[in-house]
Design a protein around this motif. Structure first.
Motif, PDB file in Angstrom:
ATOM      1  N   ILE A 171       4.941  -5.493   2.250  1.00 46.66           N
ATOM      2  CA  ILE A 171       4.602  -6.104   3.549  1.00 46.66           C
ATOM      3  C   ILE A 171       3.978  -5.057   4.471  1.00 46.66           C
ATOM      4  O   ILE A 171       2.997  -5.327   5.171  1.00 46.66           O
TER       5      ILE A 171
ATOM      6  N   LYS B 262      15.880  -5.859  -8.415  1.00 42.00           N
ATOM      7  CA  LYS B 262      14.871  -5.094  -7.681  1.00 42.00           C
ATOM      8  C   LYS B 262      13.515  -5.257  -8.364  1.00 42.00           C
ATOM      9  O   LYS B 262      13.417  -5.186  -9.588  1.00 42.00           O
ATOM     10  N   GLY B 263      12.487  -5.430  -7.559  1.00 47.22           N
ATOM     11  CA  GLY B 263      11.158  -5.702  -8.099  1.00 47.22           C
ATOM     12  C   GLY B 263      10.372  -4.466  -8.500  1.00 47.22           C
ATOM     13  O   GLY B 263       9.267  -4.587  -9.028  1.00 47.22           O
TER      14      GLY B 263
ATOM     15  N   PHE C 291       2.918 -11.700   4.477  1.00 46.25           N
ATOM     16  CA  PHE C 291       3.939 -12.092   3.500  1.00 46.25           C
ATOM     17  C   PHE C 291       3.966 -13.607   3.407  1.00 46.25           C
ATOM     18  O   PHE C 291       3.492 -14.311   4.311  1.00 46.25           O
TER      19      PHE C 291
ATOM     20  N   THR D  61       9.757  -5.004  -1.516  1.00 40.32           N
ATOM     21  CA  THR D  61       9.299  -6.053  -0.587  1.00 40.32           C
ATOM     22  C   THR D  61       8.851  -5.444   0.741  1.00 40.32           C
ATOM     23  O   THR D  61       7.793  -5.793   1.276  1.00 40.32           O
ATOM     24  N   GLU D  62       9.646  -4.504   1.255  1.00 38.34           N
ATOM     25  CA  GLU D  62       9.289  -3.878   2.539  1.00 38.34           C
ATOM     26  C   GLU D  62       7.991  -3.081   2.404  1.00 38.34           C
ATOM     27  O   GLU D  62       7.121  -3.144   3.279  1.00 38.34           O
TER      28      GLU D  62
ATOM     29  N   HIS E  14      12.855  -1.014  -0.048  1.00 41.10           N
ATOM     30  CA  HIS E  14      12.721  -1.912  -1.194  1.00 41.10           C
ATOM     31  C   HIS E  14      11.234  -2.222  -1.375  1.00 41.10           C
ATOM     32  O   HIS E  14      10.433  -2.071  -0.448  1.00 41.10           O
TER      33      HIS E  14
ATOM     34  N   VAL F 203      14.190  -7.304   6.268  1.00 38.72           N
ATOM     35  CA  VAL F 203      13.998  -6.798   4.914  1.00 38.72           C
ATOM     36  C   VAL F 203      14.567  -5.380   4.798  1.00 38.72           C
ATOM     37  O   VAL F 203      14.258  -4.515   5.628  1.00 38.72           O
TER      38      VAL F 203
END
Ligand SMILES: Cc1cc2nc3c(=O)[nH]c(=O)nc-3n(C[C@H](O)[C@H](O)[C@H](O)COP(=O)(O)O)c2cc1C
Length: 116
Positions: free
Chosen positions: A14, A40-41, A20, A10-11, A8, A4
């Motif tokens: 987690i 991008k979230g 995850f 996501t990283e 970001h 990952v």
């Protein structure tokens, strides 16, 4: 194991949660995979933006997009930084195979999976 990009969302998520869900996309997800993989979230809810139909599953009630091939709920066992990426090694604590064929990514293209 997942790789990952560092910093970001996501990283960060987690790192914070220590867990995850890995969703294996289905053949019907060709367009969706590019959409969520190019967005991008941080500032947008991808489920709303792309009207992703989903149902909850797994120990934490994660959202699993309809049409997925499989999912695996993982708890992080260890992690390691490698050149701008963080490698998370997870232990699968729950999983489900829907029986649908997975979407395969090879040489910059998506493929289905057929018997040879
Ligand atoms: C086919 C494909 C494969 C990708 N593989 C990875 C990957 O292995 N690791 C990664 O960090 N990002 C990968 N990306 C990019 C991420 O999907 C993208 O940066 C992600 O949507 C960022 O989401 P976030 O900002 O919510 O964390 C991939 C994108 C595509 C389209």
């Amino acid at each position: 194991m997942v790789s990952v990009a560092k910093d970001h969302l996501t990283e960060q998520l987690i790192n914070q949660s220590g867990r995850f869900i890995l969703v294996i996309a289905g053949e019907a997800h060709r367009q969706l995979a590019m959409q969520v993989g190019s967005t991008k979230g941080e500032s947008v809810n991808k489920f709303e933006k792309f009207s992703i139909a989903a149902k909850t599953a797994g120990p934490d009630g994660a959202l699993i997009p309809q049409g997925a091939a499989a999912w695996m709920a993982c708890e992080v066992e260890s992690s390691q930084d490698i050149k701008g990426y963080r490698i998370f090694i997870g232990r699968v604590v729950d999983q489900h195979d829907t029986g649908r064929p997975p979407l395969v990514w090879q040489k910059d293209k998506y493929f289905g999976l057929k018997p040879v």
